[in-house]
Design a protein around this motif. Sequence first.
Motif, PDB file in Angstrom:
ATOM      1  N   PRO A 245       0.820  -1.224   0.000  1.00 40.58           N
ATOM      2  CA  PRO A 245       0.000   0.000   0.000  1.00 40.58           C
ATOM      3  C   PRO A 245       0.847   1.264   0.000  1.00 40.58           C
ATOM      4  CG  PRO A 245       0.103  -0.914   2.200  1.00 40.58           C
ATOM      5  CD  PRO A 245       0.813  -1.895   1.300  1.00 40.58           C
ATOM      6  N   PRO A 246       0.230   2.388  -0.389  1.00 41.67           N
ATOM      7  CA  PRO A 246       0.938   3.665  -0.353  1.00 41.67           C
ATOM      8  C   PRO A 246       1.083   4.179   1.073  1.00 41.67           C
ATOM      9  CG  PRO A 246      -1.345   4.002  -1.013  1.00 41.67           C
ATOM     10  CD  PRO A 246      -1.133   2.509  -0.934  1.00 41.67           C
ATOM     11  N   GLU A 247       1.829   5.245   1.217  1.00 42.09           N
ATOM     12  CA  GLU A 247       2.082   5.857   2.516  1.00 42.09           C
ATOM     13  C   GLU A 247       0.777   6.328   3.165  1.00 42.09           C
ATOM     14  OE1 GLU A 247       3.604   6.904   5.767  1.00 42.09           O
ATOM     15  OE2 GLU A 247       5.081   6.294   4.244  1.00 42.09           O
ATOM     16  N   ARG A 248       0.623   6.024   4.464  1.00 41.27           N
ATOM     17  CA  ARG A 248      -0.600   6.417   5.180  1.00 41.27           C
ATOM     18  C   ARG A 248      -0.443   7.712   5.962  1.00 41.27           C
ATOM     19  NH1 ARG A 248      -3.804   1.428   5.841  1.00 41.27           N
ATOM     20  NH2 ARG A 248      -4.867   2.131   7.728  1.00 41.27           N
ATOM     21  N   SER A 249       0.784   8.141   6.230  1.00 45.37           N
ATOM     22  CA  SER A 249       0.982   9.341   7.034  1.00 45.37           C
ATOM     23  C   SER A 249       0.347  10.541   6.346  1.00 45.37           C
ATOM     24  CB  SER A 249       2.474   9.594   7.264  1.00 45.37           C
ATOM     25  OG  SER A 249       3.132   9.846   6.049  1.00 45.37           O
ATOM     26  N   GLY A 250      -0.284  11.379   7.127  1.00 44.12           N
ATOM     27  CA  GLY A 250      -0.963  12.545   6.566  1.00 44.12           C
ATOM     28  C   GLY A 250      -2.408  12.282   6.225  1.00 44.12           C
ATOM     29  N   SER A 251      -2.901  11.062   6.512  1.00 44.49           N
ATOM     30  CA  SER A 251      -4.295  10.734   6.243  1.00 44.49           C
ATOM     31  C   SER A 251      -5.060  10.612   7.554  1.00 44.49           C
ATOM     32  CB  SER A 251      -4.407   9.420   5.464  1.00 44.49           C
ATOM     33  OG  SER A 251      -5.754   8.975   5.440  1.00 44.49           O
ATOM     34  N   PRO A 252      -5.885  11.596   7.907  1.00 51.95           N
ATOM     35  CA  PRO A 252      -6.673  11.493   9.143  1.00 51.95           C
ATOM     36  C   PRO A 252      -7.615  10.295   9.135  1.00 51.95           C
ATOM     37  CG  PRO A 252      -6.669  13.753   8.294  1.00 51.95           C
ATOM     38  CD  PRO A 252      -6.065  12.888   7.230  1.00 51.95           C
ATOM     39  N   PHE A 253      -8.149   9.953   7.961  1.00 55.33           N
ATOM     40  CA  PHE A 253      -9.076   8.827   7.870  1.00 55.33           C
ATOM     41  C   PHE A 253      -8.389   7.524   8.259  1.00 55.33           C
ATOM     42  CE2 PHE A 253     -10.865   5.332   5.272  1.00 55.33           C
ATOM     43  CZ  PHE A 253     -12.168   5.341   5.735  1.00 55.33           C
ATOM     44  N   ALA A 254      -7.212   7.253   7.667  1.00 53.88           N
ATOM     45  CA  ALA A 254      -6.483   6.028   7.994  1.00 53.88           C
ATOM     46  C   ALA A 254      -6.004   6.044   9.444  1.00 53.88           C
ATOM     47  CB  ALA A 254      -5.297   5.858   7.045  1.00 53.88           C
ATOM     48  N   ALA A 255      -5.604   7.224   9.930  1.00 56.39           N
ATOM     49  CA  ALA A 255      -5.130   7.318  11.311  1.00 56.39           C
ATOM     50  C   ALA A 255      -6.246   6.977  12.291  1.00 56.39           C
ATOM     51  CB  ALA A 255      -4.589   8.724  11.578  1.00 56.39           C
ATOM     52  N   GLU A 256      -7.446   7.476  12.038  1.00 59.74           N
ATOM     53  CA  GLU A 256      -8.571   7.192  12.915  1.00 59.74           C
ATOM     54  C   GLU A 256      -8.942   5.717  12.856  1.00 59.74           C
ATOM     55  OE1 GLU A 256     -11.786   7.612  15.583  1.00 59.74           O
ATOM     56  OE2 GLU A 256      -9.923   8.709  15.232  1.00 59.74           O
ATOM     57  N   TRP A 257      -8.929   5.163  11.660  1.00 64.35           N
ATOM     58  CA  TRP A 257      -9.231   3.733  11.499  1.00 64.35           C
ATOM     59  C   TRP A 257      -8.228   2.889  12.287  1.00 64.35           C
ATOM     60  CZ3 TRP A 257     -13.301   1.639   8.639  1.00 64.35           C
ATOM     61  CH2 TRP A 257     -13.283   0.250   8.505  1.00 64.35           C
ATOM     62  N   ASP A 258      -6.933   3.226  12.163  1.00 61.48           N
ATOM     63  CA  ASP A 258      -5.896   2.474  12.864  1.00 61.48           C
ATOM     64  C   ASP A 258      -6.031   2.641  14.378  1.00 61.48           C
ATOM     65  OD1 ASP A 258      -4.941   1.725  10.398  1.00 61.48           O
ATOM     66  OD2 ASP A 258      -3.309   3.195  10.370  1.00 61.48           O
ATOM     67  N   ALA A 463     -19.212   6.131   3.373  1.00 59.23           N
ATOM     68  CA  ALA A 463     -19.323   5.201   4.503  1.00 59.23           C
ATOM     69  C   ALA A 463     -18.906   3.795   4.106  1.00 59.23           C
ATOM     70  CB  ALA A 463     -20.760   5.193   5.028  1.00 59.23           C
ATOM     71  N   GLY A 464     -18.927   3.501   2.828  1.00 57.08           N
ATOM     72  CA  GLY A 464     -18.535   2.175   2.374  1.00 57.08           C
ATOM     73  C   GLY A 464     -17.059   2.013   2.108  1.00 57.08           C
ATOM     74  N   VAL A 465     -16.298   3.089   2.193  1.00 55.35           N
ATOM     75  CA  VAL A 465     -14.857   3.037   1.915  1.00 55.35           C
ATOM     76  C   VAL A 465     -14.117   2.456   3.112  1.00 55.35           C
ATOM     77  CG1 VAL A 465     -12.794   4.424   1.471  1.00 55.35           C
ATOM     78  CG2 VAL A 465     -14.950   4.969   0.313  1.00 55.35           C
ATOM     79  N   ARG A 466     -13.218   1.541   2.851  1.00 52.81           N
ATOM     80  CA  ARG A 466     -12.322   0.988   3.858  1.00 52.81           C
ATOM     81  C   ARG A 466     -10.887   1.271   3.438  1.00 52.81           C
ATOM     82  NH1 ARG A 466     -16.661   0.940   5.508  1.00 52.81           N
ATOM     83  NH2 ARG A 466     -17.851  -0.699   6.531  1.00 52.81           N
ATOM     84  N   PRO A 467     -10.027   1.701   4.333  1.00 57.43           N
ATOM     85  CA  PRO A 467      -8.629   1.915   3.946  1.00 57.43           C
ATOM     86  C   PRO A 467      -7.980   0.592   3.586  1.00 57.43           C
ATOM     87  CG  PRO A 467      -8.859   2.016   6.326  1.00 57.43           C
ATOM     88  CD  PRO A 467     -10.245   1.925   5.771  1.00 57.43           C
ATOM     89  N   PRO A 468      -6.999   0.598   2.691  1.00 50.84           N
ATOM     90  CA  PRO A 468      -6.298  -0.650   2.376  1.00 50.84           C
ATOM     91  C   PRO A 468      -5.548  -1.161   3.601  1.00 50.84           C
ATOM     92  CG  PRO A 468      -5.134   1.228   1.432  1.00 50.84           C
ATOM     93  CD  PRO A 468      -6.441   1.752   1.965  1.00 50.84           C
ATOM     94  N   PRO A 469      -5.196  -2.432   3.618  1.00 47.21           N
ATOM     95  CA  PRO A 469      -4.414  -2.949   4.754  1.00 47.21           C
ATOM     96  C   PRO A 469      -3.136  -2.139   4.947  1.00 47.21           C
ATOM     97  CG  PRO A 469      -5.154  -4.740   3.335  1.00 47.21           C
ATOM     98  CD  PRO A 469      -5.457  -3.473   2.606  1.00 47.21           C
ATOM     99  N   THR A 470      -2.633  -2.143   6.151  1.00 45.20           N
ATOM    100  CA  THR A 470      -1.376  -1.446   6.425  1.00 45.20           C
ATOM    101  C   THR A 470      -0.226  -2.173   5.737  1.00 45.20           C
ATOM    102  OG1 THR A 470      -0.906  -2.731   8.417  1.00 45.20           O
ATOM    103  CG2 THR A 470      -2.250  -0.729   8.682  1.00 45.20           C
ATOM    104  N   ALA A 471       0.906  -1.485   5.643  1.00 44.07           N
ATOM    105  CA  ALA A 471       2.089  -2.099   5.048  1.00 44.07           C
ATOM    106  C   ALA A 471       2.510  -3.333   5.832  1.00 44.07           C
ATOM    107  CB  ALA A 471       3.232  -1.087   4.985  1.00 44.07           C
ATOM    108  N   ALA A 472       2.381  -3.283   7.168  1.00 42.33           N
ATOM    109  CA  ALA A 472       2.746  -4.444   7.990  1.00 42.33           C
ATOM    110  C   ALA A 472       1.829  -5.623   7.699  1.00 42.33           C
ATOM    111  CB  ALA A 472       2.684  -4.072   9.471  1.00 42.33           C
TER     112      ALA A 472
END
Length: 487
Positions: A245-258, A463-472
């Motif tokens: 996956p691409p870099e997640r830093s700078g994404s509030p959506f992915a940060a909240e999900w994580d 509401a149907g969007v899910r972030p891609p899996p993390t790099a880990a």
Amino acid sequence: MNGIDGRERMIGTTADTLMSAVQADGERRLPSVLVMTHSHPKLTRGGAEISANTLFRELKARGAKAWLLGCSSPKSEVRLGATLTQPYGPDDYVYHPNAPFDYFKFANPDPKFPDELAELVAELKPDIVHSHHFVRFGVEMFSAIRRGWPQAKIVLSLHEYLAICNHHGQMMKTVTYRLCEKESYSACAACFPQHGERDFFLRKRYLQMFFEDVDLFISPSRFLAERFMAWGLPEEKLAVLENMPPERSGSPFAAEWDRRAMSGAPQAEAPQTPPKPVAMPMFSGGTRFVAAETGAGSKKRPSAVRPLKIGFFGQMSPLKGITVLMDAARRLKAQKIDNLVIEIYGDYSSQPLEFQKVVTEALEEAGENVVFHGAYDNSQVNALMQRIDAMVIPSTWWENSPVVIQEAFTNGKPVICSNIGGMAEKIVHGVNGLQFEVSRPASLAEMLADLATKPGLLETLAAGVRPPPTAAEMLNRHLDLYDAVIA
């Protein structure tokens, strides 16, 4: 169909269904991996380079022995004289080709490279050699790896249809630019009359001969895997797994999900599961989505709401559908839908002059519903995507797995895309985005008009969007495949 040691890892399943191979004490033995890519990530930032570099970094972060080998830029070739250099660190190699590459059969005439590569893998002794391309290395690379270190397992990630199609791997007719459903010697010769059917027969045999040394082919979409299986790759050697996956830093959506995932928050706190789409006529083979609360619908969203911002990110090339998008914008303007703006982030300066003229004229004639921002730094993509409401991918060819889809989902943005290839596989119509009929501006305009005029539709799709899996997480899935192929 069963793979190595009876483990299912083929196109019939996906990498998600694989068992993680762990030792008796519960700890995974990390394989040593040489990661290869056709252009070094320090020099270019295409999808293959990003995925290869992320894989390399994640392996190193996990404590595995890992090395990276990328090609130099064409401008620096021959200049240095050395075949392999290490300008970026002790585990980071750059290959400098010193002969013109044969793009017809992907042969590398560089007389030094086969021995240099064989010597490198013999020195490193990797468990896995995972290449994210064969361009510029040449398909002979697989034979050189096998000769240098026979114990290594060879993995190749497929990124487009280059082995199948001589037309830049795009599977489109050269003159009409119509979509090509299947390669054949006669059809290929018709597109390239300078080559006969015999040439294409020999080209295919040449590529398949060296592909026999590959132990596993990874495809980021089922669509691409099926195309290569029809071309002749054995099903038991094909696995479907998305790119890193691409870099997640700078994404509030992915940060909240994580954050929610780390805290063990109940599923109810995650984005709400969207309703099922309502089937209505849209185009052949598809359905049209209508949000449950739309009612009769109005011609535009409430005037107090700011205009919707639809983002286009990437190359402004003919096959990326920029003219389809501009035509759709004109149709929206004619329909007096003025509460939607198309924001274009991209560059067309490297395109053929004739096409540059077409795009320049289209931009000059565009109304207020089109804003052209120009080229952007990929490191800023997450920040830029916070400015838009949804992403549009109007590509007119069989896209495999555009990284921009992962970037959009990383930022919680639904995607409007053409209804073909890997795009249609990743965008569920009416759930995390919308699909429109490929190369049909009227169909795209209709989908964009729906977003602008149907209250609740954008929110339902978001509401149907899910972030891609993390790099880990994606590294674990790669390790599953490595374990399976080593076993």
